[in-house]
Structures are given as C-alpha cells and as structure tokens.
Design an enzyme around this catalytic site. Structure first.
Site, PDB file in Angstrom:
ATOM      1  N   ASN A  58      36.776  45.040  31.642  1.00  0.00           N
ATOM      2  CA  ASN A  58      37.845  45.177  32.631  1.00  0.00           C
ATOM      3  C   ASN A  58      37.854  46.572  33.243  1.00  0.00           C
ATOM      4  OD1 ASN A  58      38.645  42.572  32.064  1.00  0.00           O
ATOM      5  ND2 ASN A  58      40.439  43.152  30.877  1.00  0.00           N
ATOM      6  N   HIS A 448      39.811  30.269  48.166  1.00  0.00           N
ATOM      7  CA  HIS A 448      40.127  30.391  46.743  1.00  0.00           C
ATOM      8  C   HIS A 448      40.744  29.109  46.192  1.00  0.00           C
ATOM      9  CE1 HIS A 448      42.358  32.360  43.251  1.00  0.00           C
ATOM     10  NE2 HIS A 448      41.126  32.771  43.082  1.00  0.00           N
TER      11      HIS A 448
END
EC number: 2.7.4.1
Length: 700
Positions: A58, A448
């Site tokens: 991350n 998306h």
C-alpha cells in the site's frame, strides 16, 4: 410516531476547511489500521506476516500515485488546495512525518515481533550473522551458480555513468578499495538485482537443522559481494530501492489510438521521475548524498529501513508453507441455495432474484451463468464490462467460446485500470482476435461499473438476464474481498442496462433510466437528493436515518449534505474502510454522524447505501464510493435491491452486522484519529466471523 421537528440549524460555513480531513492523510492512516493486524496476537502468525506485506505494498502505491501527483503539483504550482485547505507543500510535510512513524512501526514489528514469533515456530529469516558454515558453503555455491552469472556489476566513472534504475527494484551501492587494472584507485559500484532472481531464497533441508529457513536476496548479495569484485577490498555495501511516479499521463483526447498510446507509455513507466528513496539504516551520509543527487531528490524523500528495503517480499513465503495452524481456517464458498440442485440458472432467475455475498458465497455462480450463456443456442448476445479480471479467470475463455459459438459478444475493457493496464491491453487483443467486439469505454471517464447482460430468446420473446456487482470480475479477489452481486431478470433493470451498454458502445446521448443510478449522470444527483430527502423528513419531525458502507468518502458536496442532514436531526452511520475526509462528532455540525472502519481477514469492498425514507426504505448496492472521481469522472452504476427479503438480508449482513462489530471496528473522532472498538460489557462480535458462521456450514 411523529417527533418534534428539529431546531433549525445555525447558519455556518459547511465548506470551512477545518471541517474536512486531508484525503491523502486519511488514506495513509488506513495503513496504521492494517499494521495493527500484523501486531495483533489474536491473528494467526502467517496472516500477520501477510498484513505486514500489505502495508508495504500500500505504501508503494501511495508514493507511486498520491505523493507523485502532489510533488508534481508542488513543483509546478498547478493545483489549488482541496476542501481541507492544505497546500501541496503542507501536505508533503505532514505526509513525511506520518510515513516516518509508519516505517518505524513497520520495521519494529518485523524485527521485534514477527521475526521472533516466526523463529519460535521454526520459520527463520537468516541474516549473514546467522549462517552456519554448512549453510554458507551452500549459499556460496548457489550464488556462484545461479546468481553471479546473471549479474552485471557496474563501476562508476565518467565512462560508466550512473545506470537507469528500474522502479521498486533491489540494488546495492558498493564502496571499493584498491587499484583496478588501469591503475585507478578505488571507486563506487552498483549492483542491480535482475527481476529474474527470486527475492526470497529457501535453504534446502539438508543444510538446516529442521524447520524452514529463508534469506532475502539482499543478504545473499551482500554476503558474497566480494566475489563480484575480485582484486578489490569491499569497504561497504548498502541496499537501496527507488520508487517512481507510476501515474500514466496519456491525454486521451489527444491520441488517435488509446491502446497504442498506453502501450508506448507503459514502456517508460518503470523509469519515470523518482519520488522516494529507501535505503538501509547503515548507509553512510556520503553514499546517501550521492544517490540523492543522482535521482534528483531531496533529503526529505529518503526513508531509512531497519531491515530489508523490500520488506514487502517477506509475505511471499505464505503460499509455500503448509502450516494451516498459522493461517486463517480454510473455508469453501457456497453456492446460493436457490441454485442447489438446479442445472439451469435461467430457469431460476425467471422466478426470482439471486443475491451473492462474496467471499462467503461462490463466484462460481457467475462463471456458471456465463458458461451456460456461451453454450446455449437460445442466447443471442452477451455484453460485459471488465475493469480488473486477473490472470486466472475462466470468464475470458467463456467470452471467447461464446463468440466462436456465434453469439454477439461485446466487452467494455477499461485500459486505464491502474497497474492493470498492460494486462488489459493483452486481454483486449486476445478478445478481438476471437471476434469479440471490444470497446475501450468513454474518453475521460474510466468504466468502473461491474455489469453483465445476457440476451436470450424464449418463446419468441427476448428476455434479458443481468448480473451487477460491487466488485470486479476477478476470481482471486472474490475469495478475499467482500462484495455483493445481484442476478436478476427484472425487465426494468435489464432495459436500463441495455441502454447503458448502448451508450458505452455507441457513444449515444444522455439516457433516462428507471431503476439504476448512473454516474456521471444521475448517481451524484441521486445521492444528494436522497440525503436531502432524509433531511426534509427530519425537519418535518419524521424519523430519518442514513446508513452507508463505502471504501472511501471525500466528495465535498456530499459531505456538506451529510453535515446539513446531521444538523437537521438525521441519524447517520457510515462504515468507511479507507479514507474518510468527513469529521464526525463536531458539535453543532456532525453530532449525529458516526464513522467506523472495519479491518479484518477480508478486504471490505462492498458499497451499500440505505435511506430510511420515512418507513419506505431504499437500499442500493454500487460500484461507486462517495468520492469525487467515482461520482463525477467515472462510469458507475448503483443498483437497487428490489426484492424486499433480499434487501432485508443485505441490510442485516452488510450494515446492521457491521455496526455491531466491536472487535475489528475502528471508530473515527473529529480530530481524524481512530480508536479500536472494545466489547466492554457486550459479547464480542466480529462482522466477518458472524458471516462465516452464518453462510458457511463448516470452516476447515
């Protein structure tokens, strides 16, 4: 029962910067919550190691995207402050402070918690000081036979300038003493570790006294660095790693062929502008200064590591270790009860809607639906969006099979799905070669939405079958992400989806939909209107409540609407896994807003919006978070759960259940600080464990 209308809200500036948290800092804070999982003794040891790797991954993406863009704006002064009022320079300063804290905690967790715990379980990460003579002999043979032949150490001088260093690769800076063959005194050298070399090496059992023994590649390179430079004395070797800007900058409106333009830009992504330098704690200041100068960085871009600079690699041992007692209990996702004993999915869906709650319920139901569609002579057309598909999904094979079986197959592929661009370009090429009509979506708007539409002829009538989801068509993710999927043959929903696919492929005008909320057109407006409707109910003295489960919340107008709703008396519960820029609990502004984040075994990914609507509640599942990009710059879909029983189930499983969590929940306060929930006098309740017990008959 009517209640007394709320006192009119005081007039104040709901856009005031002090009412908003920083999006970047909020995203960074999520990683502290993930790191807490790595330190939690209640979690199996190898899962804790995996959480440590997730934090490192991350953090890589955070620098590659968020920090890279902030540095770009800071350099060129090209962005106004966000709702929080912070300039890019202020944000970069605050980010560095929090990242330093995170990195310190990360390596403290590795050195003082995980490594000792792994040693106790006979799983060892060895340093050079740990090698026995037998292990050192084996490692030297491995180095000479498997590693040295593929290395190209490079001495630095005017004829050998600093080489190009690929993004996130392992490297050594080496200080040499002695004269070379040309009579020149010692110098600096670099060793780049090719990507073909494994970053973690397992030692064979015959050189170990039981257990599993590993070393990082950096330890091996540093242990035998002298063999790379015969005739020199190695005065020091120091591992480093550089992170670069990975945001692709293709201007879609200015290219004739998006796929070709992206392919060309991907070639250079690995060598884009550097944004971070990670280096070992022992590296001298002079070497750091040389690296800073070469990469054109600042001292504030340097992060020293008390351990391997590529700590992310530690988690790669997870899959290779057969230690079930050190992992979460295995489970087998179940097929929905509606499909039990029924071969034909179309027969079931004509009678009822079917809900899928991943990962507890199997993604195989979606695959089976598409498999039947690809082989069924009555199926005429299949339309699907693909944002992230993964390398192991059989869906692509089925789409190819359907095209070869004469179906009209259209696939909308989002080429700009971050870090999946190259895979999606290959996927598009394969589908096109099979005769599938491939569409790249709409210029300037990422597609998306997660949608599948099947058109089938039944008794001279065309019927549409639909699958809509909050998550990607990615089989691996479906085993580790929580998501909600809906299968339906509802004519209105099918008609809406047909119109959306027509708009995507034909670039048609704005469309009117009956059931679905569609970004960037009706979804943003619809969310605001439904929040305002709850506000009106509260102002009229009627019950008013909003519950939403999201991955992130940062859209300023939505936040302002929520503040106004809270002031009017609406009770608001937000379950936001990651970045939330709303400040809950601010007196007079957000007293009635509560925000919690759930971090557990599975990555929370489902988006669910629930509006009380004075006793006639509405529940939507969606591909969209309440973020500016999702609501304004993407193709998204929010779909209602029209079946009352299924809507009640979604509310119970994804909202009420998560609001009751007191073991894996983190509560946000008005300062931006998260505190872990404690059971107190209540029985412990984990939302994810409750769902495992409810939906899985047995967990191995």
């Amino acid at each position: 029962m009517r209640r007394k209308p709320a006192t009119p809200s005081p007039v104040l500036d709901r856009a005031a910067p002090e009412l908003y948290l920083s999006r970047e800092l909020a995203a960074l804070e999520f990683n502290f919550r993930v790191l807490a999982q790595a330190r939690d003794l209640r979690i199996p040891l190898l899962e804790r190691l995996r959480f440590l790797s997730i934090v490192a991954n991350n953090l890589d993406e955070f620098f590659e995207v968020r920090v890279a863009m902030l540095k770009h704006h800071h350099m060129f002064g090209s962005a106004a402050p966000g709702p929080d009022g912070l300039s890019s320079g202020d944000l970069l300063t605050r980010i560095r402070k929090r990242v330093l804290d995170l990195v310190d905690q990360q390596y403290d967790t590795w050195q003082h918690e995980l490594r000792p715990a792994l040693d106790a379980e006979n799983i060892h990460f060895l340093t050079r000081d740990d090698w026995t003579p037998l292990q050192k002999r084996w490692l030297q043979g491995y180095f000479e036979n498997e590693v040295l032949p593929v290395l190209s150490p490079l001495g630095l001088d005017p004829a050998h300038p600093f080489p190009r260093i690929l993004n996130k690769t392992l490297n050594l800076a080496v200080v040499l003493k002695g004269r070379d063959a040309f009579g020149r005194e010692g110098h600096m050298a670099l060793v780049r570790a090719p990507r073909s070399l494994p970053r973690i090496i397992r030692l064979p059992d015959e050189v170990c006294d039981g257990g599993d023994h590993y070393i990082f590649l950096a330890e091996l390179l540093q242990g035998f660095v002298d063999l790379m430079f015969p005739g020199f004395k190695v005065a020091g070797s120091y591992q480093f790693r550089v992170t670069r800007n990975s945001e692709l900058m293709v201007e879609e409106a200015e290219v004739d062929n998006l796929a070709r333009a992206l392919s060309e830009e991907l070639i250079g992504r690995g060598y884009a502008r550097p944004v971070r330098l990670e280096i070992g704690n022992d590296c001298p200041k002079a070497i750091v200064a040389m690296l800073i100068a070469n990469f054109e960085l600042e001292e504030t871009d340097v992060y020293r590591c008390d351990g391997p600079v590529n700590i992310i690699r530690a988690g790669t041992i997870y899959d290779g270790l057969d230690r079930p007692e050190l992992k979460f209990p295995r489970f087998i996702p179940q097929l929905p009860a509606a499909f039990n004993g029924t071969l034909c999915k179309f027969d079931v869906l004509r009678q009822r809607d079917v809900l899928l709650h991943h990962p507890y319920e199997s993604f195989a139901a979606v695959i089976d639906l598409l498999r039947q569609a690809s082989q069924d002579p009555a199926v005429l057309a299949i339309k699907q969006t693909l944002y992230r598909a993964g390398v192991d999904t059989p869906l692509v094979d089925l789409l190819v099979e359907a095209a070869r079986n004469g179906k009209d197959v259209t696939v909308v592929i989002e080429l700009r799905a971050r870090f999946d661009e190259e895979a999606n370009i290959r996927l598009a090429t394969r589908l096109q070669e099979a005769g599938v009509q491939v569409v790249y979506g709409v210029v300037g708007y990422k597609t998306h939405a997660k949608m599948l539409l099947i058109v089938r002829r039944e008794d001279e009538v065309l019927r549409r079958y639909v699958h809509l989801s909050t998550g990607n068509y990615h089989q691996s993710n479906s085993r580790s992400y929580t998501d909600i999927g809906l299968m339906t043959s509802n004519p209105g929903v099918g008609e809406d989806l047909h119109k959306i696919f027509q708009q995507l492929s034909g670039l048609g005008p704005v469309i009117e939909l009956k059931h679905l909320l569609h970004s960037p057109f009706t979804l943003y407006r619809g969310v605001l209107e439904k929040i305002e409707r709850e506000t009106a109910h509260a102002e009229a003295g009627r019950p008013a409540r909003i519950v939403a489960k999201l991955n992130a919340l940062n859209e300023a107008q939505v936040i302002q609407a929520l503040y106004r709703a809270s002031q009017a008396g609406v009770e608001i519960d937000l379950i936001v896994r990651g970045a939330c820029t709303l400040r809950p609990g601010v007196p007079g502004v957000s007293d009635r807003i509560r925000v919690r984040s759930i971090v557990g075994r599975f990555l929370e990914h489902s988006r669910v919006y629930w509006f009380g609507n004075d006793g006639a509640p509405e529940l939507y599942c969606a591909s969209a978070d309440w973020m500016e990009r999702n609501l304004k710059r993407r193709i998204e879909v929010a779909f209602p759960i029209l079946d009352e029983a299924l809507a009640a189930r979604v509310y119970e499983e994804t909202l009420a259940n998560y609001l009751a969590d007191n073991t894996e929940a983190w509560l946000l306060d008005d300062s931006g600080h998260y505190t872990r929930a404690e059971p107190g006098e209540q029985p412990p309740h984990s939302a994810q464990q409750w769902l495992l017990a409810k939906l899985i008959p047995s967990v191995v």
